[in-house]
Design an enzyme around this catalytic site. Structure first.
Site, mmCIF file in Angstrom:
data_model
loop_
_atom_site.group_PDB
_atom_site.id
_atom_site.type_symbol
_atom_site.label_atom_id
_atom_site.label_comp_id
_atom_site.label_asym_id
_atom_site.label_seq_id
_atom_site.Cartn_x
_atom_site.Cartn_y
_atom_site.Cartn_z
ATOM 1 N N HIS A 83 -35.266 14.332 -3.432
ATOM 2 C CA HIS A 83 -34.484 14.981 -4.490
ATOM 3 C C HIS A 83 -34.005 16.349 -3.997
ATOM 4 O O HIS A 83 -34.705 17.025 -3.236
ATOM 5 C CB HIS A 83 -35.268 15.098 -5.797
ATOM 6 C CG HIS A 83 -36.512 15.938 -5.740
ATOM 7 N ND1 HIS A 83 -36.482 17.318 -5.777
ATOM 8 C CD2 HIS A 83 -37.820 15.598 -5.658
ATOM 9 C CE1 HIS A 83 -37.719 17.771 -5.739
ATOM 10 N NE2 HIS A 83 -38.556 16.758 -5.646
ATOM 11 N N ASP A 85 -32.925 18.902 -5.995
ATOM 12 C CA ASP A 85 -33.119 20.036 -6.909
ATOM 13 C C ASP A 85 -34.463 20.713 -6.642
ATOM 14 O O ASP A 85 -35.375 20.126 -6.071
ATOM 15 C CB ASP A 85 -33.046 19.582 -8.377
ATOM 16 C CG ASP A 85 -34.119 18.556 -8.731
ATOM 17 O OD1 ASP A 85 -34.338 17.624 -7.938
ATOM 18 O OD2 ASP A 85 -34.756 18.702 -9.798
ATOM 19 N N ASP A 114 -41.025 21.158 -1.353
ATOM 20 C CA ASP A 114 -40.672 20.244 -2.452
ATOM 21 C C ASP A 114 -39.182 20.326 -2.737
ATOM 22 O O ASP A 114 -38.762 21.049 -3.617
ATOM 23 C CB ASP A 114 -41.497 20.600 -3.697
ATOM 24 C CG ASP A 114 -41.335 19.598 -4.817
ATOM 25 O OD1 ASP A 114 -40.772 18.523 -4.570
ATOM 26 O OD2 ASP A 114 -41.751 19.901 -5.943
ATOM 27 N N GLU A 146 -34.630 15.713 -10.200
ATOM 28 C CA GLU A 146 -35.903 14.984 -10.277
ATOM 29 C C GLU A 146 -36.896 15.782 -11.096
ATOM 30 O O GLU A 146 -37.671 15.243 -11.878
ATOM 31 C CB GLU A 146 -36.453 14.752 -8.860
ATOM 32 C CG GLU A 146 -37.698 13.874 -8.806
ATOM 33 C CD GLU A 146 -39.014 14.636 -8.908
ATOM 34 O OE1 GLU A 146 -40.066 14.026 -9.077
ATOM 35 O OE2 GLU A 146 -38.991 15.893 -8.841
ATOM 36 N N GLU A 147 -36.870 17.098 -10.896
ATOM 37 C CA GLU A 147 -37.884 17.964 -11.508
ATOM 38 C C GLU A 147 -37.808 17.981 -13.032
ATOM 39 O O GLU A 147 -38.774 18.288 -13.699
ATOM 40 C CB GLU A 147 -37.752 19.395 -10.964
ATOM 41 C CG GLU A 147 -37.936 19.511 -9.454
ATOM 42 C CD GLU A 147 -39.389 19.330 -9.002
ATOM 43 O OE1 GLU A 147 -40.243 19.036 -9.859
ATOM 44 O OE2 GLU A 147 -39.636 19.467 -7.802
ATOM 45 N N GLU A 174 -41.843 13.220 -0.824
ATOM 46 C CA GLU A 174 -42.490 14.303 -1.581
ATOM 47 C C GLU A 174 -43.651 14.839 -0.749
ATOM 48 O O GLU A 174 -44.238 14.107 0.048
ATOM 49 C CB GLU A 174 -43.038 13.766 -2.915
ATOM 50 C CG GLU A 174 -41.985 13.382 -3.936
ATOM 51 C CD GLU A 174 -41.445 14.560 -4.738
ATOM 52 O OE1 GLU A 174 -41.852 15.711 -4.497
ATOM 53 O OE2 GLU A 174 -40.589 14.310 -5.600
HETATM 54 ZN ZN ZN Z 1 -40.663 17.052 -5.753
#
Ligand code: ZN
Length: 397
Positions: A83, A85, A114, A146-147, A174
């Site tokens: 992801h 974001d 992350d 995603e967050e 991740e």
């Molecule tokens: Zn993440």
């Protein structure tokens, strides 16, 4: 990585790309298109084909790019997914969170672990894949938001389903310190709004207290929480073994002597199986619509209760014969399988039949924190995994 030299080059390139990626302020909910274009450019130059999927306003973008097999075989294609974001930054950073800063063996910056570190590694490795005699497709999947409860990935996955890209292996990078994660609970978040009728507290019968109805609703949630415990699967791999439920906040009311006309409740549940989520919502909605709401409407017909879904992140179920886990185990030598308490996009890929594993560089301990960092050695480990994937994806003919 054949020589010391290429290996150094690769590593330096991944740090350079990570530095570029961190400079894009792709906080969840905001425009991520410049970062996506940056990734798309790199991959296109290597001969990749790609398509994008968007949110309704076309501000936020998912990218799915493919380096095609030169000698197609019956091997499942591999999706490398991350992801784009990052979570917002709070005050107190020792460095600029959007300027990658290397200190000793660490690289600091928002998204370092992350999970821009993983994306950087995949982009740095892409030139090697593009030159290799690939006998399966390698896909690069970069999603938005995603967050905030996996908003971007479902849009991409819908498209993958349409295009028939579902017999595949997916690695979601991740931060797991390159350990294999093969399951997590779902994470469903809701806000329930109550609206009644304001009035003087000396005449409670003439108003409809949103706060009081919200309290009854919360009580029902707590009652259902006990039922979830009873539904705990016998061989659950999770801790705690059952689906959980938690009330995050109750907001309403303006004064001691005023009947509150508005109130809302933030709550979430983490189902171990999908059925628990269905059970909970069915029971709860029934209570709200058949017991609470008619009661409210007796006094004030315009009363309402609205449950808003903030996000429903699908759980990721353990698959004992997972192709994805086997692949990563073969390459890293790690045969352990762990579960985590955080949610990922894994369950969404799994849902359409893609064998999925969560494994990536960096530690979740540093994610979402002030002075987020990635230990540089983790990038090297990730590059090694990508190199192993190349080894498993070239034709010997
Ligand atoms: Zn993440």
């Amino acid at each position: 990585m054949s020589t010391e030299n290429t290996s150094d080059q690769l590593f330096n390139n991944s740090v350079k790309i990570l530095t570029d990626l961190i400079a894009f302020k792709t906080i969840s909910g905001e425009d991520n298109s410049s970062l996506i274009n940056y990734c798309d450019e790199i991959l296109k130059k290597l001969g990749a084909t790609s398509f994008k999927t968007f949110d309704n306003e076309k501000r936020r973008v998912n990218l799915f790019a493919t380096l095609k097999a030169k000698h197609p075989s019956n091997k499942k294609p591999i999706i490398l997914s991350g992801h784009t974001d990052v979570v917002p930054v709070s005050k107190g950073w020792n460095t600029d969170p959007f300027v990658a800063t290397v200190k000793n063996d660490k690289l600091f910056g928002r998204g370092a672990c992350d999970m821009k570190g993983f994306i950087a590694c995949t982009l740095a490795f892409a030139p090697i894949y593009s030159k290799a005699n690939l006998d399966r497709d390698i896909h690069f999947s970069y999603t938005f938001d995603e967050e905030t409860a996996c908003i971007g990935a479902p849009i991409l996955i819908e498209e993958l389903k349409k295009r028939g890209v579902n017999d595949a292996i997916c690695i979601i990078g991740e931060p797991t310190n390159m350990k294999i994660i093969d399951a997590h609970k779902g994470c469903y978040e809701y806000t329930t709004y109550f609206e009644g009728l304001a009035g003087h507290s000396s005449a409670p019968h003439k108003g409809v207290s949103a706060v009081e109805y919200a309290s009854r609703y919360v009580n029902k949630l707590i009652e259902l929480r006990e039922k979830l415990k009873e539904r705990s699967p016998k061989d659950s791999i999770f801790d705690p073994p059952h689906s959980t439920l938690s009330i995050g906040g109750i907001f309403g009311g303006i004064a001691h002597n005023v009947i509150a006309d508005k109130c809302h409740v933030n709550w979430e549940t983490r189902p171990v199986v999908k059925e628990d989520g269905v059970f909970l919502n069915t029971e709860l909605d029934k209570y709200a619509n058949e017991i609470l709401l008619p009661d409210m409407k007796k006094v004030f017909p315009n009363s309402f209760i609205t449950k808003k879904i903030i996000g429903e992140v699908t759980g990721f179920d353990r698959d004992k014969k997972s192709n994805a886990c086997e692949l990563v185990s073969n390459l890293t030598g790690d045969n352990t399988r762990e579960v985590v308490s955080f949610g990922t996009e894994a369950g969404l890929f799994q849902e359409i039949g893609i064998s999925t594993v969560v494994c990536g560089p960096g530690s979740i301990e540093q994610a979402h924190k002030i002075d987020e960092f990635i230990v540089l050695d983790e990038l090297k480990k990730c590059l090694n995994l990508l190199d192993g994937i190349k080894g498993q994806s070239i034709s010997n003919k």
